[in-house]
Design a protein around this motif. Structure first.
Motif, PDB file in Angstrom:
ATOM      1  N   ALA A   1     -14.551  13.581  -1.753  1.00 44.37           N
ATOM      2  CA  ALA A   1     -13.758  14.811  -1.806  1.00 44.37           C
ATOM      3  C   ALA A   1     -12.526  14.580  -0.960  1.00 44.37           C
ATOM      4  CB  ALA A   1     -14.563  16.016  -1.316  1.00 44.37           C
ATOM      5  N   ALA A   2     -11.662  15.567  -0.941  1.00 44.97           N
ATOM      6  CA  ALA A   2     -10.461  15.455  -0.117  1.00 44.97           C
ATOM      7  C   ALA A   2     -10.867  15.637   1.338  1.00 44.97           C
ATOM      8  CB  ALA A   2      -9.439  16.510  -0.528  1.00 44.97           C
ATOM      9  N   GLY A   3     -11.089  14.542   2.033  1.00 46.87           N
ATOM     10  CA  GLY A   3     -11.524  14.599   3.424  1.00 46.87           C
ATOM     11  C   GLY A   3     -10.531  13.928   4.351  1.00 46.87           C
ATOM     12  N   GLU A   4     -10.866  14.004   5.637  1.00 49.43           N
ATOM     13  CA  GLU A   4      -9.983  13.407   6.630  1.00 49.43           C
ATOM     14  C   GLU A   4     -10.024  11.888   6.571  1.00 49.43           C
ATOM     15  OE1 GLU A   4     -11.086  14.958  10.391  1.00 49.43           O
ATOM     16  OE2 GLU A   4     -10.547  17.033   9.917  1.00 49.43           O
ATOM     17  N   THR A   5     -11.155  11.329   6.208  1.00 51.59           N
ATOM     18  CA  THR A   5     -11.311   9.879   6.165  1.00 51.59           C
ATOM     19  C   THR A   5     -10.903   9.347   4.796  1.00 51.59           C
ATOM     20  OG1 THR A   5     -13.167  10.017   7.701  1.00 51.59           O
ATOM     21  CG2 THR A   5     -12.928   7.974   6.457  1.00 51.59           C
ATOM     22  N   SER A   6     -10.055   8.347   4.796  1.00 50.74           N
ATOM     23  CA  SER A   6      -9.643   7.714   3.555  1.00 50.74           C
ATOM     24  C   SER A   6     -10.608   6.593   3.205  1.00 50.74           C
ATOM     25  CB  SER A   6      -8.225   7.157   3.686  1.00 50.74           C
ATOM     26  OG  SER A   6      -7.895   6.361   2.562  1.00 50.74           O
ATOM     27  N   LEU A   7     -10.737   6.335   1.944  1.00 47.21           N
ATOM     28  CA  LEU A   7     -11.614   5.252   1.504  1.00 47.21           C
ATOM     29  C   LEU A   7     -11.138   3.914   2.052  1.00 47.21           C
ATOM     30  CD1 LEU A   7     -14.037   4.464  -0.276  1.00 47.21           C
ATOM     31  CD2 LEU A   7     -12.448   4.232  -2.196  1.00 47.21           C
ATOM     32  N   ASP A   8      -9.838   3.795   2.272  1.00 47.97           N
ATOM     33  CA  ASP A   8      -9.299   2.553   2.834  1.00 47.97           C
ATOM     34  C   ASP A   8      -9.786   2.323   4.261  1.00 47.97           C
ATOM     35  OD1 ASP A   8      -7.927   2.100   0.514  1.00 47.97           O
ATOM     36  OD2 ASP A   8      -6.044   2.982   1.218  1.00 47.97           O
ATOM     37  N   ASP A   9     -10.105   3.409   4.974  1.00 43.66           N
ATOM     38  CA  ASP A   9     -10.506   3.315   6.383  1.00 43.66           C
ATOM     39  C   ASP A   9     -12.013   3.309   6.557  1.00 43.66           C
ATOM     40  OD1 ASP A   9      -7.794   3.428   6.999  1.00 43.66           O
ATOM     41  OD2 ASP A   9      -7.813   5.621   7.095  1.00 43.66           O
ATOM     42  N   LEU A  10     -12.752   3.151   5.472  1.00 47.67           N
ATOM     43  CA  LEU A  10     -14.213   3.158   5.571  1.00 47.67           C
ATOM     44  C   LEU A  10     -14.680   1.977   6.410  1.00 47.67           C
ATOM     45  CD1 LEU A  10     -16.758   4.650   4.567  1.00 47.67           C
ATOM     46  CD2 LEU A  10     -16.838   3.027   2.675  1.00 47.67           C
TER      47      LEU A  10
END
Length: 334
Positions: free
Chosen positions: A261-270
């Motif tokens: 969902a639109a969250g604070e964490t980006s998939l790039d920063d997982l």
């Protein structure tokens, strides 16, 4: 004898309101009066023609009740009709041929008697033989009944209900492979083609299974199987009575629950460490997203970075992007 008042029937009987018995009292004269034109045979209640007409009308009403609702897919469209027990009927030469090409697990192929063959019919026969699928000859009336009067073109493929796995089976599959679990859970996905696309992506990126809710969600229909392009034969799909409880059970088993969902964490920063451990990726519908209870069951809400002109991705595409990111992180960590 004249004037004999004792003649039987000449006098009104005591205790009755009827008039004298002797004479018609004008009834014969009134019987000769015209009664209008003779009604048609179909309008006479007890006439055989009227009975036949009523029978035809009752049959038409019964067929109208059995007929598929508009846009139900029984006439044209997806050419699939499902019964209450989960059995599906795929009909129409193109639809049946596509299902056989995708190796949809059919139970039997029904062929109309004296069917005129063409390239599609011949290929359908060849594929059915390769799949060891029984081919049964049937009368057209029987096929009409199976498809509720839809246009079947002489071919009907019977598809049995899909055998779903249990939610715990997906963890067992990962353990048997000696790999950290990677599971995709779908919340509110009602389009079977989206489910088929997710199953295909799960197979492509090494996921151990897909979990769907039992109610208000798409199931593994013939349409989903075709969209999966055969991946449904390799990746199990499990059903959960309650998706929230199933996610909590996965968390108790050591899985990290990631919601898209639109969250604070980006998939790039997982975090790479998270990617290498057991993960459950939860995908919501394109319009509604994740439900509140499912969102609360997630350990982390992750968003896929996109340009400002794109608001959201299709559920199948979002799952594919996320599974690739996890797969890429696991390969780099080896």
């Amino acid at each position: 004898m004249a004037g004999n008042s004792q003649r039987k029937g000449a006098m009104r009987k005591e205790g009755t309101k009827k008039g004298q018995v002797v004479g018609s009292g004008g009834q014969r004269r009134r019987g000769l009066e015209p009664k209008g034109p003779t009604p048609k045979a179909t309008e006479r209640t007890k006439h055989p023609a009227a009975r036949r007409t009523r029978a035809v009308e009752k049959k038409a009403e019964a067929e109208a009740k059995k007929a598929p609702a508009p846009r139900s897919g029984a006439r044209g469209g997806t050419s699939v009709r499902a019964s209450k027990d989960g059995v599906e009927m795929v009909f129409g030469r193109n639809s049946v041929l596509e299902a056989l090409r995708a190796a949809v697990p059919g139970k039997a192929l029904y062929v109309q008697q004296f069917l005129e063959s063409d390239d599609r019919v011949r290929e359908a026969f060849t594929l059915a033989a390769e799949l060891h699928l029984p081919m049964l000859e049937a009368q057209r009336s029987h096929l009409d009944k199976m498809t509720a009067g839809a246009v079947h073109q002489g071919l009907v493929l019977e598809v049995p209900p899909y055998k779903y796995a249990e939610a715990s089976d997906l963890l067992d599959r990962a353990a048997a492979a000696g790999e950290p679990a990677l599971i995709v859970a779908l919340d509110g996905i009602t389009d079977p083609r989206n489910l088929g696309a997710v199953v295909r992506s799960a197979a492509a990126f090494g996921a151990h299974g897909v979990l769907v809710p039992e109610r208000r969600a798409a199931g593994m229909t013939a349409s989903a199987w075709k969209t999966s392009a055969g991946a449904a034969a390799r990746v199990p799909v499990a059903r959960a009575t309650n998706l929230t409880r199933a996610l909590k059970a996965y968390a108790e088993a050591g899985c990290f629950i990631i919601g898209l969902a639109a969250g604070e964490t980006s998939l790039d920063d997982l975090d790479t460490d998270l990617s290498t451990g057991p993960i459950v990726v939860v995908v919501g519908s394109e319009g509604e997203g994740l439900s509140r209870l499912v969102s609360e069951a997630c350990d982390l809400i992750v968003g896929i970075p996109m340009t400002s002109t794109t608001e959201s991705l299709n559920a199948g595409v979002a799952a594919s992007v996320t599974l690739y990111a996890v797969s890429h992180a696991r390969r780099n960590a080896r």
